[in-house]
Design a protein around this motif. Structure first.
Motif, mmCIF file in Angstrom:
data_model
loop_
_atom_site.group_PDB
_atom_site.id
_atom_site.type_symbol
_atom_site.label_atom_id
_atom_site.label_comp_id
_atom_site.label_asym_id
_atom_site.label_seq_id
_atom_site.Cartn_x
_atom_site.Cartn_y
_atom_site.Cartn_z
ATOM 1 N N LYS A 76 0.746 -1.108 0.003
ATOM 2 C CA LYS A 76 -0.032 -0.075 -0.060
ATOM 3 C C LYS A 76 0.819 1.112 0.191
ATOM 4 O O LYS A 76 1.807 1.347 0.890
ATOM 5 C CB LYS A 76 -0.653 0.074 1.399
ATOM 6 N N THR A 77 0.444 2.321 -1.284
ATOM 7 C CA THR A 77 1.659 3.352 -0.727
ATOM 8 C C THR A 77 0.751 4.619 0.247
ATOM 9 O O THR A 77 -0.646 3.760 1.043
ATOM 10 C CB THR A 77 1.126 4.179 -2.107
ATOM 11 N N GLY A 78 2.299 5.107 0.720
ATOM 12 C CA GLY A 78 1.664 6.132 1.944
ATOM 13 C C GLY A 78 1.260 5.056 3.177
ATOM 14 O O GLY A 78 0.110 6.033 4.361
ATOM 15 N N LYS A 79 1.448 4.126 3.425
ATOM 16 C CA LYS A 79 1.269 3.775 4.855
ATOM 17 C C LYS A 79 2.357 4.483 5.721
ATOM 18 O O LYS A 79 3.899 3.533 5.385
ATOM 19 C CB LYS A 79 1.545 2.031 4.342
ATOM 20 N N LEU A 80 2.409 4.369 6.693
ATOM 21 C CA LEU A 80 3.015 4.572 7.955
ATOM 22 C C LEU A 80 3.080 3.987 8.354
ATOM 23 O O LEU A 80 1.642 3.306 9.275
ATOM 24 C CB LEU A 80 2.422 5.647 8.685
ATOM 25 N N GLN A 81 3.538 2.486 9.170
ATOM 26 C CA GLN A 81 3.316 1.062 10.074
ATOM 27 C C GLN A 81 4.271 1.329 11.129
ATOM 28 O O GLN A 81 6.334 1.979 11.208
ATOM 29 C CB GLN A 81 3.872 0.254 9.393
ATOM 30 N N VAL A 82 3.742 0.781 11.997
ATOM 31 C CA VAL A 82 4.481 0.939 13.245
ATOM 32 C C VAL A 82 4.415 -1.057 13.882
ATOM 33 O O VAL A 82 3.863 -1.207 14.562
ATOM 34 C CB VAL A 82 4.421 1.486 14.702
ATOM 35 N N MET A 121 5.957 -3.142 17.463
ATOM 36 C CA MET A 121 6.458 -3.106 18.351
ATOM 37 C C MET A 121 6.378 -4.184 19.281
ATOM 38 O O MET A 121 5.766 -5.030 18.172
ATOM 39 C CB MET A 121 4.272 -2.342 19.201
ATOM 40 N N ALA A 122 7.130 -3.303 19.981
ATOM 41 C CA ALA A 122 7.866 -4.583 21.458
ATOM 42 C C ALA A 122 7.620 -3.310 22.515
ATOM 43 O O ALA A 122 7.209 -3.301 22.460
ATOM 44 C CB ALA A 122 8.969 -5.122 20.488
ATOM 45 N N ASP A 123 7.719 -4.680 23.729
ATOM 46 C CA ASP A 123 7.293 -3.870 24.734
ATOM 47 C C ASP A 123 9.117 -3.181 25.328
ATOM 48 O O ASP A 123 8.599 -1.813 25.388
ATOM 49 C CB ASP A 123 7.613 -4.547 26.052
ATOM 50 N N ASP A 124 10.188 -3.668 24.119
ATOM 51 C CA ASP A 124 11.000 -2.927 24.717
ATOM 52 C C ASP A 124 11.610 -1.912 23.822
ATOM 53 O O ASP A 124 13.130 -1.464 22.980
ATOM 54 C CB ASP A 124 12.356 -3.145 25.324
ATOM 55 N N LYS A 125 11.230 -1.847 22.160
ATOM 56 C CA LYS A 125 11.647 -1.296 21.162
ATOM 57 C C LYS A 125 10.603 -1.386 19.295
ATOM 58 O O LYS A 125 8.971 -1.675 20.877
ATOM 59 C CB LYS A 125 13.362 -2.956 20.784
ATOM 60 N N ARG A 126 11.201 -0.540 19.389
ATOM 61 C CA ARG A 126 9.607 -0.720 17.705
ATOM 62 C C ARG A 126 10.213 0.077 16.702
ATOM 63 O O ARG A 126 11.773 0.527 16.393
ATOM 64 C CB ARG A 126 8.514 0.499 17.951
ATOM 65 N N ILE A 127 10.384 -0.933 15.206
ATOM 66 C CA ILE A 127 10.674 -0.153 14.289
ATOM 67 C C ILE A 127 9.182 1.292 13.030
ATOM 68 O O ILE A 127 8.110 0.301 13.750
ATOM 69 C CB ILE A 127 10.363 -1.549 13.423
ATOM 70 N N VAL A 128 9.639 1.854 12.740
ATOM 71 C CA VAL A 128 8.907 2.289 12.676
ATOM 72 C C VAL A 128 9.145 3.104 11.217
ATOM 73 O O VAL A 128 10.477 3.081 10.709
ATOM 74 C CB VAL A 128 8.395 4.061 13.104
ATOM 75 N N ILE A 129 7.864 2.942 9.532
ATOM 76 C CA ILE A 129 8.508 2.199 8.844
ATOM 77 C C ILE A 129 7.597 3.814 7.780
ATOM 78 O O ILE A 129 6.365 3.107 7.667
ATOM 79 C CB ILE A 129 8.696 0.826 8.219
ATOM 80 N N TYR A 130 8.117 4.496 6.965
ATOM 81 C CA TYR A 130 7.362 5.540 5.807
ATOM 82 C C TYR A 130 7.584 5.818 4.533
ATOM 83 O O TYR A 130 8.800 5.574 4.571
ATOM 84 C CB TYR A 130 7.371 6.367 6.223
ATOM 85 N N PRO A 131 7.001 5.854 3.783
ATOM 86 C CA PRO A 131 7.935 6.014 2.989
ATOM 87 C C PRO A 131 8.562 7.816 2.580
ATOM 88 O O PRO A 131 7.912 8.243 3.271
ATOM 89 C CB PRO A 131 7.211 5.659 1.175
ATOM 90 N N CYS A 132 8.720 7.869 0.985
ATOM 91 C CA CYS A 132 9.238 9.623 1.275
ATOM 92 C C CYS A 132 9.411 9.547 -0.238
ATOM 93 O O CYS A 132 10.305 8.842 -1.254
ATOM 94 C CB CYS A 132 10.459 9.986 2.057
ATOM 95 N N ARG A 133 10.209 10.251 -0.454
ATOM 96 C CA ARG A 133 9.962 11.257 -1.960
ATOM 97 C C ARG A 133 10.503 10.061 -2.582
ATOM 98 O O ARG A 133 10.301 9.718 -3.968
ATOM 99 C CB ARG A 133 12.102 10.654 -2.253
ATOM 100 N N TYR A 134 8.339 10.970 -3.368
ATOM 101 C CA TYR A 134 7.806 10.865 -4.620
ATOM 102 C C TYR A 134 7.263 8.498 -4.023
ATOM 103 O O TYR A 134 6.717 7.964 -5.529
ATOM 104 C CB TYR A 134 8.661 10.379 -5.947
ATOM 105 N N ASN A 135 7.906 7.956 -3.137
ATOM 106 C CA ASN A 135 7.090 7.280 -3.029
ATOM 107 C C ASN A 135 8.742 6.052 -3.704
ATOM 108 O O ASN A 135 8.342 4.791 -4.058
ATOM 109 C CB ASN A 135 5.261 6.657 -3.879
ATOM 110 N N LEU A 136 9.183 6.478 -3.630
ATOM 111 C CA LEU A 136 10.887 5.508 -4.302
ATOM 112 C C LEU A 136 11.729 5.227 -3.191
ATOM 113 O O LEU A 136 12.531 4.382 -3.093
ATOM 114 C CB LEU A 136 11.693 6.687 -4.596
ATOM 115 N N LEU A 137 11.816 5.982 -1.709
ATOM 116 C CA LEU A 137 12.520 5.251 -0.246
ATOM 117 C C LEU A 137 11.380 4.910 0.480
ATOM 118 O O LEU A 137 10.521 5.468 0.344
ATOM 119 C CB LEU A 137 13.095 6.064 -0.544
ATOM 120 N N LEU A 138 11.677 4.260 0.964
ATOM 121 C CA LEU A 138 11.085 3.080 2.632
ATOM 122 C C LEU A 138 12.117 3.995 3.724
ATOM 123 O O LEU A 138 13.512 3.797 3.386
ATOM 124 C CB LEU A 138 10.853 2.096 2.826
ATOM 125 N N ASN A 139 11.911 4.882 4.133
ATOM 126 C CA ASN A 139 12.405 5.294 5.510
ATOM 127 C C ASN A 139 12.054 4.632 6.930
ATOM 128 O O ASN A 139 11.216 3.797 7.126
ATOM 129 C CB ASN A 139 12.375 6.847 6.322
#
Length: 422
Positions: A211-217, A219-237
């Motif tokens: 899915k485009t434009g998806k901000l996903q998190v 979650m674990a109790d003591d850590k997390r991974i946050v992922i989202y697109p940028c630069r015309y949907n060419l890169l995932l941060n």
């Protein structure tokens, strides 16, 4: 005041990051003379991507930056997952602007920084172009003479001095009157970018960009991974937050090289597709970012000098508001310093700027702490949605203009009372 008596203020800004550039543009467009002093040589914005939530995207549009024309991606979905890959919730966020007027967007920091720099220095548009001096490390300020002192001994005088010099601010301690350094929060993050095309090409990881434009998190109790697109949907941060297990240098928060094997080991309890995704990170492009914190300062203002952005209130990255609050600071400063402001009135106007911004920035800062990871793994934390209305519906420029109107009305009434007594 007649038009012949109106003169622009000479405004000096230490730090040409996103906050400093925003303030420079807003103050330029208000009609003032603005000079930026940046310690780096190449004026490169470090970091990866950032949020332009509705409270920020509306402000940069007012300054002339249209995010989607510079690679900005609209948030369409917000999802949270457990470490095993099971979905906790997914929300359709595509109609955010219907509720908050402006869209919630995601941009590469370099893209927004470059766009703001161009607006600041271009000969086109309102006001005189901003001047930017690179390799110009500010070391101190002379409050009596309203002078910035550079590392090379140069001294530059102005009517207003703004400390936008980041989390390791030099001007912060000068304004507060005592050493006020940000301290380790006990948390760090690994940061990197991956091409969306590479993720799509692998059947194991393609699900992450389905899915485009998806901000996903994740979650674990003591850590997390946050992922989202940028630069015309060419890169995932990627922002992979965790509790600190080592003492790292604080000198370069964004730019410390990180160990890929250490990152993979840190998140080894996440599901195989996520491990496969993290494994794609180029070993030489992973950066470690130590997350620093700072208790609310007793003041942001001293005389004609004011702090803004991370110099005043650094944020933990748990609501995407660090850059947004710096942008709010920048436009608020311009709102309380319209063309025609006299030099002798600057100190009072900067106090008004603090009045406009202090309570809100401090409250949002507290929210990011509550949403952060902790050793206790407290899952009774508030959700980001509980604060959405307060954070996203605010227009810092309009609010500051209203504060200034109230201030000027009160000042007029006080002057009239004095006249009636004489």
């Amino acid at each position: 005041m007649s038009s012949s008596e109106i003169r622009p203020l000479r405004i000096l800004i230490s730090g040409a990051g996103i906050g400093g550039l925003t303030a420079a543009i807003a103050l330029r467009q208000a009609g003032h003379s603005v000079a930026l002093f940046e310690k780096s040589r190449f004026l490169n914005e470090l970091g990866a991507a950032m949020h332009l939530a509705p409270n920020a995207s509306g402000l940069v549009r007012r300054l002339g930056l249209i995010p989607e024309m510079k690679g900005g991606i609209k948030v369409e979905w917000i999802s949270e997952y457990r470490t095993d890959g099971s979905l906790v919730f997914e929300t359709d966020a595509s109609q955010t602007e219907d509720r908050y007027v402006h869209p919630w967007q995601l941009m590469h920091r370099v893209d927004i920084h470059s766009a703001l720099k161009e607006i600041a220095i271009t000969k086109e548009g309102r006001g005189a172009p901003v001047t930017i001096a690179t390799s110009s490390q500010v070391m101190d300020v002379d409050f009596e003479k309203n002078t910035l002192i550079l590392q090379n001994g140069e001294r530059h005088s102005g009517d207003v001095i703004i400390g936008a010099d980041g989390v390791h601010s030099v001007l912060r301690s000068a304004v507060v009157g005592e050493k006020s350094s940000a301290v380790p929060s006990g948390q760090s993050a690994f940061r990197f970018l991956l091409p969306v095309s590479e993720i799509l090409a692998d059947p194991v990881t393609a699900q992450f960009v389905a899915k485009t434009g998806k901000l996903q998190v994740w979650m674990a109790d003591d850590k997390r991974i946050v992922i989202y697109p940028c630069r015309y949907n060419l890169l995932l941060n990627f922002v992979c937050c965790h509790l600190d297990t080592k003492n790292y240098s604080q000198e370069e928060d964004w730019g410390q090289d990180a160990n890929k094997a250490e990152m993979l080991d840190m998140f080894r309890d996440f599901c195989p597709p996520m491990i496969a995704l993290l494994s794609k990170a180029p070993a030489n492009e992973i950066k470690r970012w130590q997350l620093l914190d700072l208790p609310a300062l007793p003041t942001w203002v001293k005389g004609n000098v004011a702090l803004m952005g991370d110099a005043a209130h650094p944020f933990l990255p748990y609501h995407g508001q660090g850059g947004a609050q710096a942008i709010e600071d920048g436009v608020a400063l311009a709102a309380v310093l319209p063309l025609g402001t006299k030099k002798e009135d600057v100190a009072d106007r900067l106090k008004l700027y603090q009045e406009c911004r202090y309570e809100r920035a401090t409250r949002v800062q507290d929210v990011t702490r509550m949403l952060g990871i902790s050793p206790a793994g407290n899952r009774e934390k508030p959700t980001p949605g509980q604060f959405a209305e307060y954070i996203y519906s605010h227009d810092a420029y309009v609010s500051a203009c209203e504060k200034l109107d109230q201030f000027l009305k009160g000042e007029k009434e006080r002057n009239e009372d004095k006249s009636s007594l004489t």
